[in-house]
Structures are given as C-alpha cells and as structure tokens.
Design a protein around this motif. Structure first.
Motif, PDB file in Angstrom:
ATOM      1  N   ALA A  34       0.836  -1.205   0.000  1.00 27.10           N
ATOM      2  CA  ALA A  34       0.000   0.000   0.000  1.00 27.10           C
ATOM      3  C   ALA A  34       0.870   1.254   0.000  1.00 27.10           C
ATOM      4  O   ALA A  34       0.580   2.225  -0.715  1.00 27.10           O
ATOM      5  CB  ALA A  34      -0.940  -0.010   1.201  1.00 27.10           C
ATOM      6  N   GLU A  87      -0.970   4.535  -1.153  1.00 26.12           N
ATOM      7  CA  GLU A  87      -2.287   4.332  -0.545  1.00 26.12           C
ATOM      8  C   GLU A  87      -2.122   4.356   0.973  1.00 26.12           C
ATOM      9  O   GLU A  87      -2.184   3.332   1.658  1.00 26.12           O
ATOM     10  CB  GLU A  87      -2.885   3.010  -1.031  1.00 26.12           C
ATOM     11  N   GLN A 138      -4.998   3.211   3.283  1.00 24.26           N
ATOM     12  CA  GLN A 138      -5.105   1.754   3.241  1.00 24.26           C
ATOM     13  C   GLN A 138      -4.029   1.116   4.121  1.00 24.26           C
ATOM     14  O   GLN A 138      -4.308   0.177   4.869  1.00 24.26           O
ATOM     15  CB  GLN A 138      -4.989   1.250   1.798  1.00 24.26           C
ATOM     16  N   GLU A 186      -5.079   1.544   7.694  1.00 26.42           N
ATOM     17  CA  GLU A 186      -6.194   0.670   8.054  1.00 26.42           C
ATOM     18  C   GLU A 186      -5.726  -0.765   8.291  1.00 26.42           C
ATOM     19  O   GLU A 186      -6.127  -1.414   9.260  1.00 26.42           O
ATOM     20  CB  GLU A 186      -7.253   0.700   6.961  1.00 26.42           C
TER      21      GLU A 186
END
Length: 160
Positions: free
Chosen positions: A71, A76, A79, A82
């Motif tokens: 990611a 990202e 992401q 998370e």
C-alpha cells in the motif's frame, strides 16, 4: 540465553539503532550470536491449540506487513494505516485473543508484543499524516519500529 532478553530490551528501547544495520553483515552477525550447535532462544510452552493459533496470527502479521508495504508503494496511505490498525494495532488485540495468549508468555515476550501492537497503531497515525504532510519518512520509521519489535521477540523466544 540470559544475554538475549537484554538485547531484545535494548532493541525495543532504541529502535534508531536498527537504522545502522548493514544487511551485508547479517550472516556474520548471526554466526557470532548463535553457535552452530543450538538455538538459545527461550522456549515458551503453549498448549497445542494456543500454539497453532499464535503461529497462525504471526503468519497473518507477516502478511499484514507485506500488504502495508505494498500500500505504501502505491501511495495508498489510508489503506496502509487501516491494515496496520485492524490487523496489528491496539484495536486488533481482541481479534487475536491477546488476553488469553499473554497468560502463557514471559514478561519480555509480552512487552515485545505490546510494543509491536502500540507501534502499529502509531504507524497508522503516521501513515495517515503522509496524505497531509507529504512526508513519508515518519511513517517508514514507525513501520521499522513495528518490525523491530517482531525481530526482538523472535530473536529471544520460540514456541515449543
């Protein structure tokens, strides 16, 4: 065996020392740390079902670290954050049954696990900040601390 646990504590207390690591020296370093004749990590006895559960969790931790790096490579950042929080961070403790597993761990192993989980949550914050600041370095440093906790634990302990 007694020198490994203090080394793990040093690694956790001074994660910046990992920045001085030269991968080319890895084989030489490992040869100096562990005699050919044995594994001097502290063996930790878990009931069979708990051992299998723990090993499955650790394999998922490795997969989560790989997914986080992927990611980050794709920029990202949310992401990555998370994945870190849900699979490695403090909010993942119930998912992994950490309370039950910790009953079988020596204090140093518990401390390394706690450092990893807290570090993953800190990484999540740092990764989300990248979208605002544009500075990836704090997130990479925080991820290094997470992995440093993993390395310290695996260097000091093994499940039997």
């Amino acid at each position: 065996m007694r020198f490994i646990i203090p080394l793990a504590a040093v690694a956790l207390a001074f994660p910046s020392l990992a920045q001085q690591h030269d991968p080319a020296m890895h084989s030489q370093h490992m040869a100096q740390q562990q005699p050919v004749s044995g594994d001097f990590r502290q063996a930790v006895a878990f009931p069979l079902e708990m051992k299998e559960h723990t090993l499955t969790n650790m394999r998922d931790h490795l997969l989560a670290l790989q997914e986080i790096q992927q990611a980050l490579a794709k920029a990202e950042y949310d992401q990555a954050a998370e994945i870190a929080e849900k699979r490695l961070g403090m909010s993942s403790l119930a998912l992994h049954g950490a309370h039950e597993v910790s009953k079988f761990m020596p204090q140093g192993m518990q401390d390394a696990g706690t450092a990893m989980h807290r570090g993953a949550s800190r990484f999540g914050v740092a990764a989300r900040d990248v979208a605002v600041t544009g500075d990836l370095k704090p997130a990479i440093g925080a991820l290094s601390e997470v992995m440093g906790a993993c390395v310290a634990c695996h260097a000091g302990y093994r499940l039997k």
